[in-house]
Enzyme design. Structure first.
Site, mmCIF file in Angstrom:
data_model
loop_
_atom_site.group_PDB
_atom_site.id
_atom_site.type_symbol
_atom_site.label_atom_id
_atom_site.label_comp_id
_atom_site.label_asym_id
_atom_site.label_seq_id
_atom_site.Cartn_x
_atom_site.Cartn_y
_atom_site.Cartn_z
ATOM 1 N N ASP A 285 -0.804 6.382 -5.403
ATOM 2 C CA ASP A 285 -1.774 7.219 -5.617
ATOM 3 C C ASP A 285 -1.107 8.165 -6.626
ATOM 4 O O ASP A 285 0.209 8.617 -6.304
ATOM 5 C CB ASP A 285 -2.044 7.939 -4.399
ATOM 6 C CG ASP A 285 -2.707 7.059 -3.280
ATOM 7 O OD1 ASP A 285 -3.776 6.263 -3.208
ATOM 8 O OD2 ASP A 285 -1.791 6.677 -2.304
ATOM 9 N N HIS B 112 0.962 -1.067 0.038
ATOM 10 C CA HIS B 112 -0.023 0.099 0.122
ATOM 11 C C HIS B 112 0.681 1.293 0.016
ATOM 12 O O HIS B 112 1.775 1.554 0.847
ATOM 13 C CB HIS B 112 -0.967 0.060 1.233
ATOM 14 C CG HIS B 112 -1.849 0.956 1.314
ATOM 15 N ND1 HIS B 112 -1.903 2.058 2.484
ATOM 16 C CD2 HIS B 112 -2.804 1.578 0.683
ATOM 17 C CE1 HIS B 112 -2.737 2.856 2.428
ATOM 18 N NE2 HIS B 112 -3.300 2.576 1.104
ATOM 19 N N GLU C 129 0.366 -0.613 -4.874
ATOM 20 C CA GLU C 129 -0.747 0.420 -5.124
ATOM 21 C C GLU C 129 0.088 1.839 -4.919
ATOM 22 O O GLU C 129 0.842 2.080 -3.923
ATOM 23 C CB GLU C 129 -1.685 0.095 -4.392
ATOM 24 C CG GLU C 129 -2.820 1.139 -4.340
ATOM 25 C CD GLU C 129 -2.912 2.328 -3.529
ATOM 26 O OE1 GLU C 129 -3.810 3.179 -3.495
ATOM 27 O OE2 GLU C 129 -1.848 2.377 -2.590
ATOM 28 N N HIS D 151 -0.322 10.957 -2.031
ATOM 29 C CA HIS D 151 -1.490 10.795 -1.599
ATOM 30 C C HIS D 151 -2.598 11.811 -1.599
ATOM 31 O O HIS D 151 -3.875 11.810 -1.753
ATOM 32 C CB HIS D 151 -1.595 9.748 -0.410
ATOM 33 C CG HIS D 151 -2.887 9.541 0.157
ATOM 34 N ND1 HIS D 151 -3.676 10.151 1.155
ATOM 35 C CD2 HIS D 151 -3.710 8.097 0.139
ATOM 36 C CE1 HIS D 151 -4.814 9.575 1.470
ATOM 37 N NE2 HIS D 151 -4.885 8.513 0.664
ATOM 38 N N GLU E 151 -4.042 4.172 -8.144
ATOM 39 C CA GLU E 151 -5.150 5.061 -7.765
ATOM 40 C C GLU E 151 -5.062 6.284 -8.185
ATOM 41 O O GLU E 151 -4.002 6.918 -8.431
ATOM 42 C CB GLU E 151 -5.106 4.825 -6.307
ATOM 43 C CG GLU E 151 -6.524 5.347 -5.842
ATOM 44 C CD GLU E 151 -6.738 5.658 -4.359
ATOM 45 O OE1 GLU E 151 -6.094 4.816 -3.607
ATOM 46 O OE2 GLU E 151 -7.446 6.307 -3.886
HETATM 47 O O1 G3P Z 1 -6.663 1.769 -3.046
HETATM 48 C C1 G3P Z 1 -6.718 1.251 -1.570
HETATM 49 C C2 G3P Z 1 -6.405 2.555 -0.681
HETATM 50 O O2 G3P Z 1 -5.110 3.000 -1.087
HETATM 51 C C3 G3P Z 1 -7.425 3.549 -0.715
HETATM 52 O O3 G3P Z 1 -7.269 4.379 0.418
HETATM 53 O O4 G3P Z 1 -6.470 6.648 1.036
HETATM 54 O O5 G3P Z 1 -4.909 4.811 1.073
HETATM 55 O O6 G3P Z 1 -5.571 5.872 -0.899
HETATM 56 P P1 G3P Z 1 -6.177 5.552 0.362
HETATM 57 MG MG MG Z 2 -4.445 4.484 -2.617
#
Ligand code: G3P
Ligand code: MG
Length: 247
Positions: free
Chosen positions: A44, A15, A42, A57, A117
């Site tokens: 952002d 993450h 993952e 993020h 994302e």
């Molecule tokens: O995509 C899963 C997770 O990353 C979503 O929440 O706030 O960590 O981007 P966040």
């Molecule tokens: Mg995310």
């Protein structure tokens, strides 16, 4: 290994990179994830005021860099000069905010699969989505399965579907919506990414019955992961992607 819409999915997704042991969404965190043995990461993505796509993020620079203000109102030149590592630990001082292109290059070098994302201000959702998936289409190696594109904003996902219909898409939700809302928001998606804290066995089964892979965020407790796996959750997003933690 889960089959179905994402046969290359790994049950453990780093993450924001290995964000428990390196500053989130930096190349150091991506490298750390690969070093720890992760196969999926993952990240952002946001767009700067001058159009470049970067891994961040938050809507603002304040938490994860030594800068201030909104990413969408800051030039890339300014963002690129910021420190994105010192806030996390002194050893990461000098770490930069990476571009999406640099992330793709690192995934290619390290053989990583990706969930990208897309985050954007409401009025920029479609433009940012188009920019992100166009860049990914240009740079992501054809020989590898394409990145999983995710967003919590359906307009982003609909734009991605138009530009890169072959890229899989996932809808991020806090709680699992009812059937009507889900069908509308997750139209054409292969996966739904719910908040693990609100997930139940019934909600997981509802999503699986709808044909969606279930990717739950953010899980750092192995006992919780075991429960989720028992319900049929296909993958977890975790800040600690070392596989031995999740066996
Ligand atoms: O995509 C899963 C997770 O990353 C979503 O929440 O706030 O960590 O981007 P966040
Ligand atoms: Mg995310």
């Amino acid at each position: 290994m889960p089959q179905g819409p994402l046969p290359w999915l790994n049950p453990v997704i780093a993450h924001r990179g290995a964000s428990g042991s390196a500053p989130e969404n930096t190349l150091a965190a991506i490298r750390r994830a690969a070093d720890l043995g992760a196969h999926w990461v993952e990240v952002d993505v946001r767009q700067t005021a001058t159009g470049e796509l970067v891994l961040l993020h938050d809507a603002t620079l304040d938490r994860t860099t030594n800068g201030r203000g909104k990413v969408a109102e800051t030039s890339y030149e300014t963002v690129a000069a910021l420190d994105a590592g010192a806030w996390f630990a002194p050893e990461f001082a000098g770490e930069r905010v990476p571009t999406l292109a640099a992330f793709v290059a690192l995934c290619t070098e390290r053989g990583l699969f990706a969930n990208v994302e897309i985050k954007a201000e409401a009025e920029r959702e479609e433009a940012v989505a188009e920019a992100v998936v166009t860049l990914l289409q240009d740079l992501w190696p054809n020989a590898k399965p394409p990145p999983l594109i995710s967003a919590s904003q359906p307009r982003i996902l609909r734009k991605a579907a138009l530009v890169v219909p072959d890229f899989p898409r996932g809808l991020i939700v806090r709680d699992v919506p009812n059937e009507v809302v889900l069908a509308e928001r997750a139209s054409g998606c292969v996966s739904v990414h719910p908040n693990a804290d609100l997930l139940t066995k019934a909600k997981t089964e509802f999503l699986l019955a709808g044909g969606y892979a279930v990717l739950a965020y953010t899980v750092n407790d192995p006992e919780r992961a075991r429960v989720l796996r028992g319900w049929g959750v296909n993958a977890i997003f975790t800040d600690y992607p070392e596989p031995e933690r999740w066996r």
